[in-house]
Enzyme design. Sequence first.
Site, PDB file in Angstrom:
ATOM      1  N   CYS A 168       0.143   3.737   2.780  1.00 13.34           N
ATOM      2  CA  CYS A 168       0.632   3.159   4.046  1.00 13.34           C
ATOM      3  C   CYS A 168       2.129   3.427   4.201  1.00 13.34           C
ATOM      4  CB  CYS A 168       0.392   1.648   4.093  1.00 13.34           C
ATOM      5  SG  CYS A 168      -1.349   1.151   4.009  1.00 13.34           S
TER       6      CYS A 168
ATOM      7  N   CYS B 158       0.830  -1.209   0.000  1.00 12.57           N
ATOM      8  CA  CYS B 158       0.000   0.000   0.000  1.00 12.57           C
ATOM      9  C   CYS B 158       0.864   1.259   0.000  1.00 12.57           C
ATOM     10  CB  CYS B 158      -0.906  -0.057   1.239  1.00 12.57           C
ATOM     11  SG  CYS B 158      -1.731   1.486   1.641  1.00 12.57           S
TER      12      CYS B 158
END
Length: 127
Positions: free
Chosen positions: A33, A30
Amino acid sequence: MATIDITEATFDQTITENGIVFVDFWADWCGPCRQFAPVYSATSEKHPDVVFAKVDTDANQGLAAAANITSIPTLMAFRDKVLVFSQPGALPAAAFAELVDAVKGIDMAAVHAEIAAQDAAAVDSAE
């Protein structure tokens, strides 16, 4: 305090045994993230009185499902075992710092009183 990794096995214990816990639900693949990770880590160093935990959603799919994680990163904050914040998306450093301060400033006596009132109302309506 540095961030800690938690799993299904340690999640409840972490929330129960600590006054304030932030939980970052994330995954390696991600992009947002990965962008938020340094902000989360740097903030954790500034607040040794707060636990900053991370949950790898790929390795802990059951926990992610139980927490209703549908988008990552998702940030949750618990105070005295009560979920007081939950939001998907990465926060900029300044916004995250403000959030940490806001969670620290919550009047938990008022929160617990509100929860008790809601519980009492639910019992009354069920009878």
